[in-house]
Design an enzyme around this catalytic site. Structure first.
Site, PDB file in Angstrom:
ATOM      1  N   GLN A 106      66.000 -47.294  28.836  1.00  0.00           N
ATOM      2  CA  GLN A 106      65.257 -48.296  28.068  1.00  0.00           C
ATOM      3  C   GLN A 106      63.810 -47.841  27.899  1.00  0.00           C
ATOM      4  OE1 GLN A 106      66.555 -51.504  30.962  1.00  0.00           O
ATOM      5  NE2 GLN A 106      66.362 -52.700  29.121  1.00  0.00           N
ATOM      6  N   ASN A 107      63.466 -46.735  28.538  1.00  0.00           N
ATOM      7  CA  ASN A 107      62.069 -46.297  28.543  1.00  0.00           C
ATOM      8  C   ASN A 107      61.774 -45.376  27.360  1.00  0.00           C
ATOM      9  OD1 ASN A 107      61.906 -47.718  30.927  1.00  0.00           O
ATOM     10  ND2 ASN A 107      62.369 -45.933  32.186  1.00  0.00           N
ATOM     11  N   ILE A 108      60.552 -45.481  26.872  1.00  0.00           N
ATOM     12  CA  ILE A 108      60.140 -44.693  25.707  1.00  0.00           C
ATOM     13  C   ILE A 108      59.236 -43.537  26.120  1.00  0.00           C
ATOM     14  CG2 ILE A 108      60.269 -46.661  24.122  1.00  0.00           C
ATOM     15  CD1 ILE A 108      57.107 -46.762  24.451  1.00  0.00           C
ATOM     16  N   ASP A 109      59.075 -43.340  27.437  1.00  0.00           N
ATOM     17  CA  ASP A 109      57.985 -42.499  27.939  1.00  0.00           C
ATOM     18  C   ASP A 109      58.299 -41.002  28.009  1.00  0.00           C
ATOM     19  OD1 ASP A 109      59.676 -42.356  30.230  1.00  0.00           O
ATOM     20  OD2 ASP A 109      58.713 -44.121  31.096  1.00  0.00           O
ATOM     21  N   HIS A 129      65.420 -47.756  23.259  1.00  0.00           N
ATOM     22  CA  HIS A 129      64.247 -48.352  22.618  1.00  0.00           C
ATOM     23  C   HIS A 129      63.416 -47.303  21.876  1.00  0.00           C
ATOM     24  CE1 HIS A 129      64.511 -51.888  25.704  1.00  0.00           C
ATOM     25  NE2 HIS A 129      65.521 -51.846  24.878  1.00  0.00           N
ATOM     26  N   CYS A 137      57.913 -42.290   9.277  1.00  0.00           N
ATOM     27  CA  CYS A 137      57.477 -43.131   8.162  1.00  0.00           C
ATOM     28  C   CYS A 137      58.540 -44.214   7.942  1.00  0.00           C
ATOM     29  CB  CYS A 137      57.329 -42.288   6.904  1.00  0.00           C
ATOM     30  SG  CYS A 137      57.180 -43.285   5.398  1.00  0.00           S
ATOM     31  N   CYS A 140      60.087 -43.548   3.915  1.00  0.00           N
ATOM     32  CA  CYS A 140      60.958 -42.414   3.560  1.00  0.00           C
ATOM     33  C   CYS A 140      61.643 -41.807   4.776  1.00  0.00           C
ATOM     34  CB  CYS A 140      60.163 -41.347   2.802  1.00  0.00           C
ATOM     35  SG  CYS A 140      59.018 -40.416   3.826  1.00  0.00           S
ATOM     36  N   GLY A 198      66.387 -49.167  38.404  1.00  0.00           N
ATOM     37  CA  GLY A 198      65.149 -49.827  37.976  1.00  0.00           C
ATOM     38  C   GLY A 198      65.265 -50.694  36.748  1.00  0.00           C
TER      39      GLY A 198
END
Ligand code: ZN
Length: 259
Positions: A106-109, A129, A137, A140, A198
């Site tokens: 779930q982490n974007i890091d 996520h 963009c 496009c 976690g």
């Protein structure tokens, strides 16, 4: 099982992982707090300073990305200064040992990738996520790398096509990437060992994942600092910080595999 000591639970977890042929690790925000990234939802977390309904709303972003990009500088500071913790390295080590088939996060890091995950056996990392590592963009769908486009000295970056540019993270109200979600669910359906790390399993579709795994007969290990809403799914529940527990699991597993 309630009476089992933590050491005994770790031994059980090692046994399960050793016997499994298809293990999936699922990580949530709690796994990265040990890297200094406070859970955005926690007290003092990012969302306590920036109302995500405004600053991280996809609808708002499409109308005017100014607010998102105001918040983004702080988000970027948090992410750029974070380092993978021993838990990330332990998960990468599992892959190196041939004992891990997929990561769902779930982490974007991008801390899993920075710890080496995905580079040893090319296992997939499903980022539910999205990911902080790239820009896209919204008009496009052209992708950019950080540094390739100025995000600092402008109110907000704009694409050649005049569309607004955002990080490839999923904002509130934005659809999850379909292929990623489907593949993650398929990985859960096919695994015989599912390790949750976690996450308190408060948000869907993240909380479907252990249910799918359990329904298909996987053995389930939870490593979480707090109880979850789905504790009854777990065969082994280790209520503790994930980095030291994962480190112990890896050490024991390595010792056993080398015999
Ligand atoms: Zn564009």
């Amino acid at each position: 099982m309630n009476m089992m000591t933590e050491e005994k639970k770790i031994d059980e977890a090692v046994k399960i992982i050793k016997e499994s042929s298809n293990t999936v690790v699922f990580t949530g925000a709690g796994h990265s707090t040990e890297s200094g990234i406070a859970d955005f939802r926690s007290e003092g977390g990012l969302w306590s300073r920036y109302d995500p309904a405004i600053y991280a709303s996809y609808q708002y972003f499409c109308q005017d990305p100014t607010k998102f990009w105001q918040m983004h500088n702080e988000l970027e500071d948090i992410l750029v200064n974070a380092e993978p913790n021993p838990g990330h390295y332990a998960i990468a080590e599992l892959e190196k040992l041939g004992k891990l088939q997929a990561i769902i996060t779930q982490n974007i890091d991008i801390l899993h990738q920075r710890a080496g995950s995905g580079s040893y056996q090319n296992i997939p990392i499903y980022e539910l996520h999205g990911t902080y590592g790239k820009l896209v963009c919204i008009k496009c769908r052209n992708e950019y790398k950080y540094g390739e486009i100025d995000t600092k000295n402008v109110k907000f970056p704009v694409c050649k096509c005049s569309g607004y540019i955002k990080p490839k993270v999923i904002l509130f109200g934005e659809a999850l990437p379909v292929g990623v979600l489907e593949n993650a669910m398929a990985a859960c359906a096919n695994c015989d060992c599912f390790i949750l790390v976690g996450s308190s399993l408060m948000v869907s579709p993240a909380n479907f994942m252990p249910v799918i795994a359990k329904k298909n007969g996987a053995r389930i290990i939870f490593i979480n600092k707090e109880h979850t809403q789905m504790d009854e799914l777990a065969d082994i529940f280790i209520k503790d910080y994930s980095a030291p527990i994962l480190t112990k699991i890896i050490e024991k597993l390595k010792a056993q595999l080398s015999h």
